[in-house]
Write a protein that holds these residues in place. Structure first.
Motif, mmCIF file in Angstrom:
data_model
loop_
_atom_site.group_PDB
_atom_site.id
_atom_site.type_symbol
_atom_site.label_atom_id
_atom_site.label_comp_id
_atom_site.label_asym_id
_atom_site.label_seq_id
_atom_site.Cartn_x
_atom_site.Cartn_y
_atom_site.Cartn_z
ATOM 1 N N UNK A 125 -2.234 7.790 11.710
ATOM 2 C CA UNK A 125 -1.440 7.229 10.615
ATOM 3 C C UNK A 125 -0.260 8.135 10.333
ATOM 4 N N UNK A 126 0.895 7.685 10.653
ATOM 5 C CA UNK A 126 2.070 8.536 10.544
ATOM 6 C C UNK A 126 2.491 8.736 9.097
ATOM 7 N N UNK A 127 2.332 7.724 8.304
ATOM 8 C CA UNK A 127 2.566 7.867 6.867
ATOM 9 C C UNK A 127 1.482 7.067 6.182
ATOM 10 N N UNK A 128 0.608 7.725 5.471
ATOM 11 C CA UNK A 128 -0.584 7.069 4.955
ATOM 12 C C UNK A 128 -0.516 6.900 3.443
ATOM 13 N N UNK A 129 -0.798 5.679 2.999
ATOM 14 C CA UNK A 129 -0.912 5.399 1.575
ATOM 15 C C UNK A 129 -2.238 4.693 1.329
ATOM 16 N N UNK A 130 -3.241 5.045 2.152
ATOM 17 C CA UNK A 130 -4.548 4.436 2.037
ATOM 18 C C UNK A 130 -5.184 4.782 0.692
ATOM 19 N N UNK A 131 -5.755 3.771 0.049
ATOM 20 C CA UNK A 131 -6.438 3.919 -1.240
ATOM 21 C C UNK A 131 -5.518 4.453 -2.330
ATOM 22 N N UNK A 132 -4.219 4.357 -2.123
ATOM 23 C CA UNK A 132 -3.263 4.822 -3.122
ATOM 24 C C UNK A 132 -3.159 3.804 -4.253
ATOM 25 N N UNK A 133 -3.098 4.283 -5.488
ATOM 26 C CA UNK A 133 -2.955 3.411 -6.647
ATOM 27 C C UNK A 133 -1.591 3.641 -7.268
ATOM 28 N N UNK A 134 -0.779 2.611 -7.250
ATOM 29 C CA UNK A 134 0.581 2.715 -7.774
ATOM 30 C C UNK A 134 0.680 1.773 -8.969
ATOM 31 N N UNK A 150 0.533 2.879 7.311
ATOM 32 C CA UNK A 150 -0.582 2.065 6.839
ATOM 33 C C UNK A 150 -0.664 2.134 5.318
ATOM 34 N N UNK A 151 -1.020 1.008 4.729
ATOM 35 C CA UNK A 151 -1.230 0.918 3.282
ATOM 36 C C UNK A 151 -2.624 0.357 3.023
ATOM 37 N N UNK A 152 -3.626 0.856 3.733
ATOM 38 C CA UNK A 152 -4.991 0.364 3.593
ATOM 39 C C UNK A 152 -5.557 0.647 2.207
ATOM 40 N N UNK A 153 -6.144 -0.385 1.604
ATOM 41 C CA UNK A 153 -6.865 -0.230 0.345
ATOM 42 C C UNK A 153 -5.983 0.268 -0.798
ATOM 43 N N UNK A 154 -4.674 0.089 -0.673
ATOM 44 C CA UNK A 154 -3.771 0.526 -1.733
ATOM 45 C C UNK A 154 -3.743 -0.502 -2.862
ATOM 46 N N UNK A 155 -3.423 -0.050 -4.062
ATOM 47 C CA UNK A 155 -3.307 -0.930 -5.222
ATOM 48 C C UNK A 155 -1.914 -0.775 -5.819
ATOM 49 N N UNK A 156 -1.163 -1.862 -5.803
ATOM 50 C CA UNK A 156 0.200 -1.850 -6.343
ATOM 51 C C UNK A 156 0.214 -2.711 -7.598
ATOM 52 N N UNK A 157 0.268 -2.064 -8.775
ATOM 53 C CA UNK A 157 0.268 -2.808 -10.037
ATOM 54 C C UNK A 157 1.670 -3.199 -10.478
ATOM 55 N N UNK A 158 2.691 -2.543 -9.916
ATOM 56 C CA UNK A 158 4.078 -2.860 -10.253
ATOM 57 C C UNK A 158 4.813 -3.389 -9.044
ATOM 58 N N UNK A 191 -5.713 -4.447 0.347
ATOM 59 C CA UNK A 191 -4.777 -3.956 -0.661
ATOM 60 C C UNK A 191 -4.503 -5.024 -1.710
ATOM 61 N N UNK A 192 -4.142 -4.598 -2.886
ATOM 62 C CA UNK A 192 -3.884 -5.526 -3.979
ATOM 63 C C UNK A 192 -2.444 -5.380 -4.450
ATOM 64 N N UNK A 193 -1.777 -6.533 -4.585
ATOM 65 C CA UNK A 193 -0.391 -6.547 -5.033
ATOM 66 C C UNK A 193 -0.308 -7.428 -6.274
ATOM 67 N N UNK A 194 -0.032 -6.806 -7.426
ATOM 68 C CA UNK A 194 0.049 -7.566 -8.672
ATOM 69 C C UNK A 194 1.418 -8.207 -8.858
ATOM 70 N N UNK A 195 2.439 -7.609 -8.233
ATOM 71 C CA UNK A 195 3.786 -8.147 -8.362
ATOM 72 C C UNK A 195 4.461 -8.231 -6.999
ATOM 73 N N UNK A 196 5.713 -8.574 -7.008
ATOM 74 C CA UNK A 196 6.451 -8.853 -5.769
ATOM 75 C C UNK A 196 6.676 -7.597 -4.933
ATOM 76 N N UNK A 197 6.665 -7.789 -3.614
ATOM 77 C CA UNK A 197 7.043 -6.746 -2.667
ATOM 78 C C UNK A 197 8.374 -7.165 -2.046
ATOM 79 N N UNK A 198 9.394 -6.349 -2.271
ATOM 80 C CA UNK A 198 10.760 -6.713 -1.889
ATOM 81 C C UNK A 198 11.168 -5.981 -0.615
ATOM 82 N N UNK A 199 11.346 -6.759 0.484
ATOM 83 C CA UNK A 199 11.786 -6.206 1.758
ATOM 84 C C UNK A 199 13.230 -6.621 2.076
ATOM 85 N N UNK A 200 14.031 -6.853 1.077
ATOM 86 C CA UNK A 200 15.410 -7.295 1.303
ATOM 87 C C UNK A 200 16.148 -6.329 2.233
#
Length: 384
Positions: A125-134, A150-158, A191-200
């Motif tokens: 995993x070159x940049x890991x955000x596994x189980x990260x809570x944001x 990888x963003x395995x098991x991450x939680x994005x509340x915003x 992973x859980x995403x409560x709001x939008x993920x912007x890849x513009x």
């Protein structure tokens, strides 16, 4: 197009830092010692070298307004495993020459990686955000990831932003764990995403993998995607450009069925926009799209198109001829080839003028509904 940093290394003389780029060019920077800190100057800005875990811990403890890792060059793999960021954290304009680990980290405020660059990492995993809570807004704007993310098991509340971010290798959202430089078959929690993920305006030069995500709201305006894995992920968006991007990726991968699904969502989103911004100029478009949605789900539902056809036949038959039941008359009335109303209702009394106008409208709708039925039955074979 901007050059992409591929590696950072200290030369043998210990006083020079060398940057290598994807066009095989290199640039050397003289290392300065400033109050026991080693820095280099890039475009008149001082960048601090992080060469030990002690320097990382020092910055984590010396907090003023926010956790400051701006304009840092990490020559080590900083380990933020399990750390709690109780204040805003900024990694903007930083360079991670050996990747970064954020396993089980908790961000309770905003975190920014604006123009950060990730070049290497020792493990898979070159940049890991596994189980990260944001818990708040997260920004990776203009960041560059040269290796797998990888963003395995991450939680994005915003809301999460990847505006203009470049991914040169694979990107995983909750797919596999990583070990021994190979993909493991162990599945993490999604992973859980409560709001939008912007890849513009983001660029994905390898696989963007959402196959482990149940649902996600995206913004993919002007986004370039080479390949994508989505399985049964439910995508939502407030703009048609997102579904246009998804449709084009599916067509590129010869996935006609998924492309048709995105095509339908593209029309649904566009119709919502037209209904929200009602003007006389888009009145005809609103009418056509509403008609297509109600009668055939934009040419994708054969059952709905047949049901709409039967409903229109019954509605206009009763409106013109009442409840006078006659099998032959009904068959003639339903036939697309029957156009003479007097021959159709020859056993009835004279048809009223209103009935003739209704019959004219009925024949127009009948032709339109036949077209919708044909389109629905050809949904898998027609060219998008």
């Amino acid at each position: 197009m901007r050059k992409i940093l591929t590696s950072v290394e200290i030369l043998e003389n210990k006083s020079t830092l060398r940057f290598s780029y994807d066009d095989n060019s290199q640039k050397d920077y003289l290392i300065n010692v400033d109050t026991q800190r080693r820095t280099i100057k890039i475009d008149n800005d001082n960048y601090s070298l992080i060469e030990s875990s002690e320097q990382v811990r020092e910055r984590m403890q010396n907090i003023e307004e926010y956790i400051d890792f701006e304009k840092c060059i990490f020559l080590i793999n900083p380990n933020f495993r399990g750390d709690q960021f109780t204040m805003d954290a900024s990694f903007s304009y930083s360079i991670f020459s050996n990747g970064a680990s954020f396993d089980s980290a908790i961000f309770k405020k905003n975190v920014f990686f604006i123009s950060a660059q990730f070049t290497q990492y020792a493990s898979f995993c070159k940049a890991k955000f596994d189980k990260t809570k944001l818990d708040k807004e997260t920004s990776f704007n203009l960041a560059i990831f040269n290796k797998i993310v990888t963003f395995n098991d991450a939680e994005f509340s915003g809301e999460v932003e990847f505006l203009g971010t470049i991914f040169n290798d694979e990107v995983y959202f909750g797919v596999h764990t990583a070990s021994d430089n190979k993909l493991s078959t162990d599945i993490l929690h999604l992973p859980e995403f409560s709001e939008k993920v912007d890849f513009t305006e983001a660029i994905f030069k390898n696989v963007l993998n959402f196959s482990g995500v149940k649902s996600i709201e995206l913004d993919l305006k002007h986004t370039i995607i080479d390949r994508m894995e989505y399985n049964n992920t439910e995508f939502s968006s407030d703009n048609r450009e997102t579904f246009l991007t998804l449709k084009n990726v599916a067509l590129k991968q010869n996935d006609q069925i998924k492309a048709l699904e995105f095509h339908t969502q593209e029309y649904q989103t566009y119709l919502k926009v037209l209904r929200k911004n009602k003007t006389n100029k888009n009145l005809l478009d609103r009418f056509i799209l509403t008609f297509e949605y109600c009668t055939s789900a934009f040419g994708t539902s054969a059952i709905r198109s047949i049901g709409s056809f039967v409903f229109i036949v019954i509605l206009f038959y009763v409106s013109i001829n009442g409840f006078n039941y006659d099998a032959r008359t009904i068959v003639d009335f339903a036939s697309p080839l029957s156009y003479d109303i007097d021959k159709i209702f020859r056993r009835s009394d004279d048809v009223s003028d209103v009935g003739r106008y209704l019959f004219f409208l009925y024949k127009i709708l009948q032709v339109a509904l036949i077209y919708e039925m044909i389109k629905s039955f050809r949904k898998f074979s027609r060219t998008l």
